[in-house]
Design a protein around this motif. Structure first.
Motif, short mmCIF file in Angstrom:
data_model
loop_
_atom_site.label_atom_id
_atom_site.label_comp_id
_atom_site.label_asym_id
_atom_site.label_seq_id
_atom_site.Cartn_x
_atom_site.Cartn_y
_atom_site.Cartn_z
N ASP A 1 -4.29 -1.60 -5.20
CA ASP A 1 -4.03 -0.34 -5.91
C ASP A 1 -5.25 0.57 -5.92
O ASP A 1 -5.14 1.78 -5.68
N SER A 2 -6.43 -0.02 -6.21
CA SER A 2 -7.63 0.82 -6.31
C SER A 2 -8.09 1.28 -4.92
O SER A 2 -8.57 2.41 -4.77
N ILE A 3 -7.90 0.43 -3.89
CA ILE A 3 -8.23 0.87 -2.52
C ILE A 3 -7.31 2.04 -2.16
O ILE A 3 -7.74 3.06 -1.61
N ASP A 4 -6.03 1.91 -2.53
CA ASP A 4 -5.04 2.96 -2.27
C ASP A 4 -5.45 4.30 -2.89
O ASP A 4 -5.31 5.35 -2.26
N ASP A 5 -5.93 4.25 -4.16
CA ASP A 5 -6.34 5.48 -4.84
C ASP A 5 -7.40 6.22 -4.01
O ASP A 5 -7.33 7.43 -3.82
N VAL A 6 -8.39 5.44 -3.53
CA VAL A 6 -9.48 6.05 -2.74
C VAL A 6 -8.94 6.60 -1.42
O VAL A 6 -9.24 7.73 -1.03
N SER B 1 0.81 -1.22 0.00
CA SER B 1 0.00 0.00 0.00
C SER B 1 0.85 1.28 0.00
O SER B 1 1.70 1.47 0.87
N ARG C 1 -16.54 3.82 -3.20
CA ARG C 1 -16.56 2.36 -3.29
C ARG C 1 -16.60 1.84 -4.74
O ARG C 1 -15.99 0.83 -5.06
N ARG D 1 -7.40 -5.06 -9.49
CA ARG D 1 -6.26 -4.33 -8.88
C ARG D 1 -6.73 -3.79 -7.52
O ARG D 1 -6.81 -2.58 -7.30
N ARG E 1 -15.18 2.80 -7.24
CA ARG E 1 -13.90 2.83 -7.96
C ARG E 1 -12.98 1.68 -7.55
O ARG E 1 -11.89 1.53 -8.08
N ILE E 2 -13.43 0.88 -6.59
CA ILE E 2 -12.59 -0.25 -6.15
C ILE E 2 -12.79 -1.44 -7.10
O ILE E 2 -13.93 -1.86 -7.35
N GLU E 3 -11.67 -1.91 -7.68
CA GLU E 3 -11.75 -3.00 -8.66
C GLU E 3 -11.12 -4.26 -8.08
O GLU E 3 -10.03 -4.19 -7.50
#
Lengths: 177, 203
Positions: free
Chosen positions: B156-161, A164, B146, B153, B148-150
């Motif tokens: 990575d997508s959790i990180d973006d949020v 992360s 939520r 990935r 936007r979570i894929e």
């Protein structure tokens, strides 16, 4: 110093929101038993154990159970009692495992200890208050599933801690003097 | 993966603020717990279920039926009183059956009382209440992100949020709560619910 403490509390509130978020996506995964929970809401708690002292971890657990009780409306029911007892016993055992064997235990191990403690306490409560002594027969499958879910959650938490970018930012910020 | 059914509308929220609703639940609770009659208790459970539905809660009936059935079953394993039926090695006795049903309905009723009387805008007092409010503030933001979570990935997508929602050292905005005033209908509902449940003790 005070500002730092305020920021830590703000992060704990954010972690509490993440716990609620993970518990809402639990429904996406099939359950083998109706009373069984995967324990995804434990992910932020596992991550916090590596970041902050025990007091903050216990505060996060308190926010998690209160938030869950308010959102689901179970605050005034036995569900809240079970959830609080399970979460606090799990947190206490995870903290003990982390601080006693810090260099010899992975997050998977910590998570399995936490899941077993939570399930054990919940079985004891259900035997004492709801089902009676006959309910001990559900203990072996319940504990086995608990251990399996502990491994799954622990593996994900370990991977998240490694990969992360967000957690790296948080770690750098709080590691700075 | 299963689809998530949407919750029914919260019709109690239009008439009762969170504190008044919580007080109603708290005052009804002792009357419910002291109720000695099984039939009256079942009626109370159904009333609380209807209120939980009006409060916008989705009731998972199979879960609650299974709950009452399993509590009753485990109680039947310890026979008390007259045998009414024998199913192989299992003897169904009046005392164990009544005690099991009473316990099962009591527990399910407690959940329904909680479901209708507790809602997220109930403000807890003190610093802890303030922190819980912050938890809900962030929770709403995370829920917005939520979609936007894929799964492909995930981290990575959790990180973006997460990076968008929380960066340490930045001033965070404040939570805003909508205040609901209790209407005349709300007060009437409070008084009726409390009176009916307490009067049922003397039926």
């Amino acid at each position: 110093m005070i500002r730092r403490q305020y920021e830590k509390l703000e992060l704990i509130a954010f972690m509490g929101a993440l716990c609620l978020f993970f518990s809402t996506i639990e429904y996406l995964f099939p359950k083998p038993f109706p009373f069984f929970r995967l324990g995804l809401a434990n992910l932020p708690v596992l991550v916090t154990i590596k970041l902050f002292p025990p007091g903050y971890v216990l505060l996060l657990v308190l926010l998690k159970v209160l938030g869950h009780g308010l959102i689901n409306g179970t605050l005034a029911s036995y569900v809240f009692l079970f959830s609080s007892a399970g979460s606090f016993s799990s947190a206490a055992v995870m903290l003990a495992a982390w601080y006693l064997c810090r260099d010899r235990i992975s997050l998977v191990g910590v998570s399995v200890f936490g899941a077993l403690a939570s399930n054990m306490v919940q079985i004891m409560l259900s035997v004492t208050f709801i089902f009676g002594r006959s309910a001990w027969i559900i203990a072996p499958p319940f504990m086995t599933l608990g251990a399996a879910s502990g491994v799954a959650v622990g593996l994900f938490a370990a991977r998240f801690c490694e990969q992360s970018r967000w957690l790296a930012v948080i770690r750098d910020y709080y590691a700075a003097p | 993966m299963r689809r998530h059914r949407s919750r029914p509308a919260n019709r109690l929220k239009r008439h009762l603020n969170a504190s008044h609703l919580f007080i109603t639940g708290a005052v009804v609770l002792p009357a419910y717990l002291m109720q000695p009659g099984l039939v009256v208790r079942v009626a109370q459970v159904l009333l609380f279920a209807a209120l939980a539905h009006l409060a916008g809660k989705r009731i998972m009936w199979p879960y609650f039926v299974l709950m009452v059935a399993s509590i009753t079953f485990f109680n039947l394993l310890t026979p008390i009183g007259r045998v009414v039926l024998s199913l192989g090695p299992l003897q169904i006795t009046t005392g164990a059956l009544r005690s099991g049903l009473m316990k099962g309905f009591t527990i399910v009723g407690l959940v329904f009382v909680s479901l209708f009387s507790v809602r997220p805008d109930l403000r807890l007092p003190g610093k802890l209440g303030g922190l819980v409010a912050r938890v809900f503030f962030y929770f709403e933001r995370i829920i917005e992100g939520r979609k936007r979570i894929e799964a492909r990935r995930l981290i990575d997508s959790i990180d973006d949020v997460l990076l968008e929602l929380y960066t340490p050292g930045q001033q965070q905005s404040q939570a805003v709560f909508e205040r609901v005033q209790t209407t005349t209908v709300g007060y009437a509902l409070m008084v009726t619910l409390i009176s009916v449940n307490w009067l049922l003790l003397f039926v």
